[in-house]
Design an enzyme around this catalytic site. Structure first.
Site, PDB file in Angstrom:
ATOM      1  N   ASP A   1      -7.250  -3.055  14.684  1.00 20.49           N
ATOM      2  CA  ASP A   1      -8.607  -3.521  14.370  1.00 20.49           C
ATOM      3  C   ASP A   1      -8.653  -4.398  13.500  1.00 20.49           C
ATOM      4  O   ASP A   1      -9.776  -4.748  13.020  1.00 20.49           O
ATOM      5  CB  ASP A   1      -9.207  -1.885  13.771  1.00 20.49           C
TER       6      ASP A   1
ATOM      7  N   ASP B   1       0.895  -1.199  -0.033  1.00 18.41           N
ATOM      8  CA  ASP B   1      -0.020  -0.011  -0.049  1.00 18.41           C
ATOM      9  C   ASP B   1       0.986   1.323   0.206  1.00 18.41           C
ATOM     10  O   ASP B   1       2.093   1.279   0.261  1.00 18.41           O
ATOM     11  CB  ASP B   1      -1.019  -0.112   0.951  1.00 18.41           C
TER      12      ASP B   1
ATOM     13  N   GLU C   1      -9.688  -1.820   5.688  1.00 21.58           N
ATOM     14  CA  GLU C   1     -10.288  -1.490   6.838  1.00 21.58           C
ATOM     15  C   GLU C   1     -11.547  -2.483   7.110  1.00 21.58           C
ATOM     16  O   GLU C   1     -11.842  -3.090   6.367  1.00 21.58           O
ATOM     17  CB  GLU C   1     -10.840  -0.035   6.780  1.00 21.58           C
TER      18      GLU C   1
ATOM     19  N   HIS D   1      -7.035  -5.070  10.518  1.00 15.58           N
ATOM     20  CA  HIS D   1      -6.967  -4.755   9.176  1.00 15.58           C
ATOM     21  C   HIS D   1      -5.407  -5.391   8.499  1.00 15.58           C
ATOM     22  O   HIS D   1      -4.546  -5.438   9.308  1.00 15.58           O
ATOM     23  CB  HIS D   1      -6.790  -3.248   8.656  1.00 15.58           C
TER      24      HIS D   1
HETATM   25  C1  F6R Z   1       1.364  -1.183   6.063  1.00 18.18           C
HETATM   26  C2  F6R Z   1       0.364  -2.215   6.265  1.00 18.18           C
HETATM   27  C3  F6R Z   1      -0.619  -2.246   7.728  1.00 18.18           C
HETATM   28  C4  F6R Z   1       0.305  -2.309   8.627  1.00 18.18           C
HETATM   29  C5  F6R Z   1      -0.385  -2.250  10.055  1.00 18.18           C
HETATM   30  C6  F6R Z   1       0.210  -2.402  11.352  1.00 18.18           C
HETATM   31  O1  F6R Z   1       2.052  -1.417   4.788  1.00 18.18           O
HETATM   32  O2  F6R Z   1       0.071  -3.000   5.413  1.00 18.18           O
HETATM   33  O3  F6R Z   1      -1.658  -2.984   7.451  1.00 18.18           O
HETATM   34  O4  F6R Z   1       0.934  -3.716   8.817  1.00 18.18           O
HETATM   35  O5  F6R Z   1      -1.091  -0.911  10.147  1.00 18.18           O
HETATM   36  O6  F6R Z   1       1.161  -1.331  11.411  1.00 18.18           O
HETATM   37  P1  F6R Z   1       2.538  -1.336  12.540  1.00 18.18           P
HETATM   38  O7  F6R Z   1       3.234  -2.542  12.157  1.00 18.18           O
HETATM   39  O8  F6R Z   1       2.909  -0.125  12.442  1.00 18.18           O
HETATM   40  O9  F6R Z   1       1.678  -1.663  13.844  1.00 18.18           O
END
Ligand code: F6R
Length: 262
Positions: A136, A67, A143, A138
């Site tokens: 959450d 992403d 989301e 994701h």
């Molecule tokens: C980022 C991504 C997100 C993160 C998630 C956890 O490329 O795909 O889904 O993996 O938001 O983020 P952290 O590792 O910062 O807790």
């Protein structure tokens, strides 16, 4: 599903890196899906070390990131392209032209998302996808409520994600409200997936993803539909799981037969 639980973040980062290494050894032109965020930093640090010590090479590896914030160009310090360059690509022997991150400046995002999916197909599909998980539930920027068959597209970020990610920006108002993200359906097409999670704030999401019902409200629960997934969890992230004894038993069994049991 394999569930590997270790005491510390350092241990799971090392074990996840060893899995990546073993897959590159098997297929030097591996197509690797990558994530940003704080979770994979330990894994990337370990991959950099292995590369510097000539234990693995990324010369023929191709990467696709999950992403990118919509509206940020690759030279913005908070863009995911910038993150990947500074935390991994600049430090390993990868050919940068083989590293793909969605283009956050693409004006025609629909056209770009089709192009990105096509590039993945042309590369032969993703062999191994690295994931983190949001508090959450994701994965990528899918989301709660994202279709479990969604494809790469523009997504509106949830208030919780904006809150969680505001720590990387000067203040919350600067966090982009949209992102381009692979869909849950795109991710499920990877041939193999690893998800790394650490810390207490991931415990609920992890328990729901592994032991809860498959639901679009926890996009990571869709991984239950995949045949080759390994979760690398520290004890805090695993603290709400009910079947820890079974996961440990399976790991022992793996050692006995010398094979991974999914
Ligand atoms: C980022 C991504 C997100 C993160 C998630 C956890 O490329 O795909 O889904 O993996 O938001 O983020 P952290 O590792 O910062 O807790």
């Amino acid at each position: 599903m394999r569930v590997i639980i270790r005491k510390t973040y350092e241990e799971i980062s090392k074990e996840a890196a060893n899995l990546v290494k073993s897959r590159i050894e098997k297929k030097p032109d591996l197509v690797l899906g990558l994530a940003t965020g704080s979770t994979p930093l330990g894994l990337y640090k370990e991959l950099i070390r292995m590369n510097k010590e000539n234990l693995i090479s990324f010369k023929r590896v191709k990467t696709f990131n999950l992403d990118e914030y919509y509206g940020l160009s690759g030279d913005h310090p908070q863009s995911y392209r910038y993150f990947m360059n500074t935390n991994l690509f600049d430090h390993i022997d990868i050919d940068k032209s083989n590293t793909m991150v969605p283009d956050g400046t693409a004006e025609d995002w629909e056209e770009f998302c089709r192009y990105y999916e096509n590039q993945i197909k042309k590369a032969g599909g993703i062999d191994l996808q690295v994931l983190g998980i949001g508090s959450d539930g994701h994965i990528a920027f899918n989301e709660p409520g994202s279709s479990l068959s969604s494809r790469t597209r523009l997504v509106a970020l949830d208030a919780q994600t904006i809150e969680d990610n505001s720590r990387f920006f000067q203040d919350k108002s600067q966090v982009p409200r949209f992102a381009l993200s692979m869909g849950v359906g795109t991710i499920l097409e990877a041939k193999e997936i690893i998800l790394v999670a650490n810390g207490k704030n991931k415990a609920y999401a992890i328990a729901q993803a592994i032991e809860g019902p498959v639901t679009s409200l926890i996009s990571a629960s869709a991984l239950q539909m995949h045949q080759r997934v390994t979760f690398f969890l520290d004890e805090q992230a695993a603290s709400e799981l009910k079947r820890v004894n079974y996961y440990k038993f399976v790991e022992e069994a793996e050692k006995k037969i010398g094979k991974e049991i999914f």
